[in-house]
Design an enzyme around this catalytic site. Structure first.
Site, PDB file in Angstrom:
ATOM      1  N   GLY A  47     101.885 -45.436 -53.208  1.00 44.03           N
ATOM      2  CA  GLY A  47     100.748 -45.577 -52.308  1.00 44.03           C
ATOM      3  C   GLY A  47     101.306 -45.658 -50.905  1.00 44.03           C
ATOM      4  O   GLY A  47     102.242 -44.933 -50.569  1.00 44.03           O
ATOM      5  N   SER A  49     103.239 -48.250 -48.623  1.00 52.36           N
ATOM      6  CA  SER A  49     103.883 -49.557 -48.782  1.00 52.36           C
ATOM      7  C   SER A  49     103.397 -50.573 -47.755  1.00 52.36           C
ATOM      8  O   SER A  49     103.195 -51.741 -48.082  1.00 52.36           O
ATOM      9  CB  SER A  49     105.401 -49.406 -48.719  1.00 52.36           C
ATOM     10  OG  SER A  49     105.799 -48.804 -47.516  1.00 52.36           O
ATOM     11  N   CYS A  79     108.097 -45.243 -55.943  1.00 53.88           N
ATOM     12  CA  CYS A  79     107.852 -44.760 -54.577  1.00 53.88           C
ATOM     13  C   CYS A  79     107.548 -45.924 -53.632  1.00 53.88           C
ATOM     14  O   CYS A  79     108.454 -46.691 -53.324  1.00 53.88           O
ATOM     15  CB  CYS A  79     106.767 -43.693 -54.604  1.00 53.88           C
ATOM     16  SG  CYS A  79     106.861 -42.621 -53.166  1.00 53.88           S
ATOM     17  N   ARG A 106     112.334 -44.977 -45.832  1.00 51.96           N
ATOM     18  CA  ARG A 106     110.994 -44.433 -46.098  1.00 51.96           C
ATOM     19  C   ARG A 106     110.884 -43.008 -45.598  1.00 51.96           C
ATOM     20  O   ARG A 106     111.581 -42.619 -44.669  1.00 51.96           O
ATOM     21  CB  ARG A 106     109.930 -45.280 -45.387  1.00 51.96           C
ATOM     22  CG  ARG A 106     109.860 -46.709 -45.885  1.00 51.96           C
ATOM     23  CD  ARG A 106     108.803 -47.472 -45.106  1.00 51.96           C
ATOM     24  NE  ARG A 106     107.495 -46.874 -45.285  1.00 51.96           N
ATOM     25  CZ  ARG A 106     106.542 -46.864 -44.343  1.00 51.96           C
ATOM     26  NH1 ARG A 106     106.754 -47.390 -43.170  1.00 51.96           N
ATOM     27  NH2 ARG A 106     105.384 -46.297 -44.597  1.00 51.96           N
ATOM     28  N   ARG A 136     105.991 -37.730 -50.160  1.00 53.11           N
ATOM     29  CA  ARG A 136     106.413 -38.515 -48.974  1.00 53.11           C
ATOM     30  C   ARG A 136     107.344 -39.648 -49.427  1.00 53.11           C
ATOM     31  O   ARG A 136     107.148 -40.826 -49.099  1.00 53.11           O
ATOM     32  CB  ARG A 136     105.213 -39.061 -48.210  1.00 53.11           C
ATOM     33  CG  ARG A 136     104.300 -37.949 -47.687  1.00 53.11           C
ATOM     34  CD  ARG A 136     103.298 -38.461 -46.694  1.00 53.11           C
ATOM     35  NE  ARG A 136     103.959 -38.936 -45.489  1.00 53.11           N
ATOM     36  CZ  ARG A 136     103.658 -40.093 -44.885  1.00 53.11           C
ATOM     37  NH1 ARG A 136     102.740 -40.887 -45.340  1.00 53.11           N
ATOM     38  NH2 ARG A 136     104.288 -40.423 -43.787  1.00 53.11           N
ATOM     39  N   HIS A 172     107.353 -40.112 -59.034  1.00 50.01           N
ATOM     40  CA  HIS A 172     106.144 -40.614 -59.697  1.00 50.01           C
ATOM     41  C   HIS A 172     106.056 -40.203 -61.169  1.00 50.01           C
ATOM     42  O   HIS A 172     105.317 -39.266 -61.495  1.00 50.01           O
ATOM     43  CB  HIS A 172     104.914 -40.040 -58.985  1.00 50.01           C
ATOM     44  CG  HIS A 172     104.681 -40.591 -57.620  1.00 50.01           C
ATOM     45  ND1 HIS A 172     103.913 -41.713 -57.387  1.00 50.01           N
ATOM     46  CD2 HIS A 172     105.119 -40.181 -56.415  1.00 50.01           C
ATOM     47  CE1 HIS A 172     103.878 -41.967 -56.098  1.00 50.01           C
ATOM     48  NE2 HIS A 172     104.604 -41.052 -55.488  1.00 50.01           N
ATOM     49  N   GLU A 174     104.337 -41.437 -63.405  1.00 44.07           N
ATOM     50  CA  GLU A 174     102.951 -41.609 -63.887  1.00 44.07           C
ATOM     51  C   GLU A 174     102.100 -40.363 -63.642  1.00 44.07           C
ATOM     52  O   GLU A 174     101.001 -40.269 -64.168  1.00 44.07           O
ATOM     53  CB  GLU A 174     102.312 -42.843 -63.230  1.00 44.07           C
ATOM     54  CG  GLU A 174     101.934 -42.714 -61.760  1.00 44.07           C
ATOM     55  CD  GLU A 174     103.123 -42.769 -60.802  1.00 44.07           C
ATOM     56  OE1 GLU A 174     104.283 -42.797 -61.254  1.00 44.07           O
ATOM     57  OE2 GLU A 174     102.870 -42.772 -59.574  1.00 44.07           O
TER      58      GLU A 174
HETATM   59  N1  GLN Z   1     105.437 -42.818 -47.814  1.00 44.38           N
HETATM   60  C1  GLN Z   1     104.921 -43.954 -48.526  1.00 44.38           C
HETATM   61  C2  GLN Z   1     105.430 -45.260 -47.905  1.00 44.38           C
HETATM   62  O1  GLN Z   1     106.343 -45.249 -47.169  1.00 44.38           O
HETATM   63  C3  GLN Z   1     105.316 -43.902 -49.993  1.00 44.38           C
HETATM   64  C4  GLN Z   1     104.691 -42.679 -50.624  1.00 44.38           C
HETATM   65  C5  GLN Z   1     104.331 -42.842 -52.051  1.00 44.38           C
HETATM   66  O2  GLN Z   1     104.286 -43.936 -52.617  1.00 44.38           O
HETATM   67  N2  GLN Z   1     104.033 -41.727 -52.674  1.00 44.38           N
HETATM   68  O3  GLN Z   1     104.876 -46.287 -48.204  1.00 44.38           O
END
Ligand code: GLN
Length: 193
Positions: A47, A49, A79, A106, A136, A172, A174
């Site tokens: 998600g 962070s 992630c 990140r 990302r 991911h 999931e």
């Molecule tokens: N770019 C998001 C972050 O830095 C992480 C991306 C993800 O969980 N798919 O929080």
């Protein structure tokens, strides 16, 4: 029965819940400190962070979780979840659980490769290679002596790691129908078979 909590404040927790159920576990959504009772382990989903940390604070989950992790409670972060587990972050990251001895950067892939998919050879999962989806994604830049790297990109960058009862993946699992990573968490990190 093994009950796995899925932190359900933001991000793709539904997919994790389904993957836990496909893997023979029971899944429970975690939004408040009381929801932590009776769990055998926790998954922190992907998600954003910074949003998840903020919601962990306002929901009162951050401190109880830090304590649980300190006592050896099994946690897997995917992630954004990996960012929340890390002890060391780049300047854009907000420290959260600071539990796993990894340095994480990140949004480590520039715009071109913002999101990509690649088949990874992951020895603890065996054959065939695991189809890994990066969105990302962060990368692991440094690992402490107690950390075992479970998977690397072709250039050697670590993207999955384990430290005792903590598991982290930059991608991911999931989001694919392949449940091997969820089974690995259940069988070898939570139940320690
Ligand atoms: N770019 C998001 C972050 O830095 C992480 C991306 C993800 O969980 N798919 O929080």
């Amino acid at each position: 029965m093994t009950t796995i909590g899925v932190l359900a404040l933001q991000g793709d927790f539904r997919e994790h819940r389904e993957a836990v159920e496909r893997s023979g576990g029971t899944a429970a959504e975690v939004r408040l400190p009381n929801d932590l009772e009776g769990l055998d382990g926790l998954i922190i989903p992907g998600g954003e962070s910074t949003t998840i940390v903020r919601l962990m604070r306002t929901s009162g989950l951050l401190e109880p979780l830090r304590k649980l992790v300190g006592r050896g409670f099994p946690v897997w972060g995917t992630c954004a979840g990996m960012i929340l587990l890390a002890k060391h972050l780049d300047a854009t990251g907000i420290p959260a659980l600071e539990a796993m001895d990894i340095g994480v950067r990140r949004n480590a892939f520039g715009r071109q490769a913002d999101s990509f998919e690649v088949d990874l050879r992951i020895p603890v999962l065996g054959d065939p290679p695991f189809h890994a989806i990066f969105i990302r994604a962060p990368v692991i830049e440094a690992v402490g002596p107690e950390v075992e790297v479970l998977a690397r990109l072709a250039d050697g960058t670590p993207v999955a790691a384990r430290q005792g009862r903590l598991l982290a993946t930059a991608f991911h699992p999931e989001l694919t129908p392949d449940s091997r990573f969820h089974r690995f968490f259940l069988d070898h990190v939570v139940r320690r078979a």
